[in-house]
Design an enzyme around this catalytic site. Sequence first.
Site, PDB file in Angstrom:
ATOM      1  N   HIS A   1      -7.579  -5.308  -0.802  1.00  0.00           N
ATOM      2  CA  HIS A   1      -6.402  -4.480  -0.499  1.00  0.00           C
ATOM      3  C   HIS A   1      -5.408  -5.179   0.432  1.00  0.00           C
ATOM      4  O   HIS A   1      -4.204  -4.927   0.359  1.00  0.00           O
ATOM      5  CB  HIS A   1      -6.853  -3.150   0.107  1.00  0.00           C
TER       6      HIS A   1
ATOM      7  N   ASP B   1      -9.655  -4.166  -5.032  1.00  0.00           N
ATOM      8  CA  ASP B   1      -9.011  -3.263  -4.077  1.00  0.00           C
ATOM      9  C   ASP B   1      -9.825  -1.986  -3.962  1.00  0.00           C
ATOM     10  O   ASP B   1      -9.843  -1.163  -4.874  1.00  0.00           O
ATOM     11  CB  ASP B   1      -7.577  -2.960  -4.543  1.00  0.00           C
TER      12      ASP B   1
ATOM     13  N   SER C   1       0.818  -1.206   0.000  1.00  0.00           N
ATOM     14  CA  SER C   1       0.000   0.000   0.000  1.00  0.00           C
ATOM     15  C   SER C   1       0.862   1.272   0.000  1.00  0.00           C
ATOM     16  O   SER C   1       1.609   1.493  -0.945  1.00  0.00           O
ATOM     17  CB  SER C   1      -0.972  -0.050   1.165  1.00  0.00           C
TER      18      SER C   1
HETATM   19  O1  9J6 Z   1      -2.991   0.905   3.167  1.00  0.00           O
HETATM   20  C1  9J6 Z   1      -2.321   1.895   2.773  1.00  0.00           C
HETATM   21  O2  9J6 Z   1      -1.142   2.066   3.068  1.00  0.00           O
HETATM   22  C2  9J6 Z   1      -3.001   2.972   1.968  1.00  0.00           C
HETATM   23  C3  9J6 Z   1      -4.176   3.434   2.700  1.00  0.00           C
HETATM   24  C4  9J6 Z   1      -4.637   4.715   2.063  1.00  0.00           C
HETATM   25  C5  9J6 Z   1      -5.691   5.279   2.933  1.00  0.00           C
HETATM   26  C6  9J6 Z   1      -5.877   6.708   2.656  1.00  0.00           C
HETATM   27  O3  9J6 Z   1      -6.670   7.075   1.844  1.00  0.00           O
HETATM   28  O4  9J6 Z   1      -5.044   7.510   3.347  1.00  0.00           O
HETATM   29  C7  9J6 Z   1      -5.264   8.865   3.204  1.00  0.00           C
HETATM   30  C8  9J6 Z   1      -4.773   9.516   4.444  1.00  0.00           C
END
Ligand code: 9J6
Length: 296
Positions: A238, A206, A160
């Site tokens: 995800h 995802d 992610s």
């Molecule tokens: O799981 C991840 O590292 C990405 C998560 C993204 C969630 C998000 O939208 O963060 C914005 C602050």
Amino acid sequence: MTTRRNPLLTLLAVLAMTLGLVSANIATAVAADNPYERGPAPTVQSISAATGPFATSSVTVPAQSGFGGGTIYFPTDTSQGTFGGVAVSPGFTELQLAISWLGPRLASQGFVVFTIDTLGVFDFPDARADQLLAALDYLTNTSSVRARVDRTRLGVMGHSMGGGASLSAANKRPSLQAAIPLAGWHTTKSWSNVHVPTLLVAAQNDAIAPNNDHSLPFYNSLPANLEKAYLELRGADHNTTNSPNTTASRFAISWLKRFIDNDTRYDQFLCPTPQADTNISRYMSTCPYVTGAAAA
Ligand code: 9J6
């Protein structure tokens, strides 16, 4: 009546055969002359197994100024020279535990693998990228296993925001040999300056880093002449790669082998596009790969 061979012709025939065998052996030696090859010839079974051919051990690293510490998994074998190194970052709010399974899984195939914690669990991808690079520097300069690692053959992975960090780290340090974002997330969609071979592992379903907004534009923005691939795991979400996943790991192993070790024995698992694999909903690549392949 018996045929009698002219002794001179016999001698010439033996000489010709000998020369032929010698030149064939030289050709074989040149083709296999890859100083970075580690471990036996791979099979689908060997790259799909929970552990590979190398016994491993691990050391715990406390938090450092540049990253939050972590665990180094390494092959115990010191008879084959050094191994390539890989740093792995977890995602937003995650601890090392989210990507820990990759430590023994990849190390047992012949890599020194550093699964890290970030300084803050809310760090964004570019901060995580600096921490992946700091972890690689620690691994090669300071760690107790530094003598086991080849500082010229390093890669980055992450889940992610750790995947977005992998792209960012590749952008910052072009000498890296491989990058593998897992369900990568980043606000930057264009990575046209990245020249590090990159495997994007995406999840079909995802909802947090939707492929249309993340892995697909990342893949499409990477240079057309870069060695790159997009692997989409069918039915995955995800967090699918936060626990052991055979399809993701066999492609990751093959990618690291192919580009960190220049090991063309693994091309067969990356090219051509796998057909009729029920675990894969989509696959794109720039096969065939040529980087680092020994001259034929
Ligand atoms: O799981 C991840 O590292 C990405 C998560 C993204 C969630 C998000 O939208 O963060 C914005 C602050």
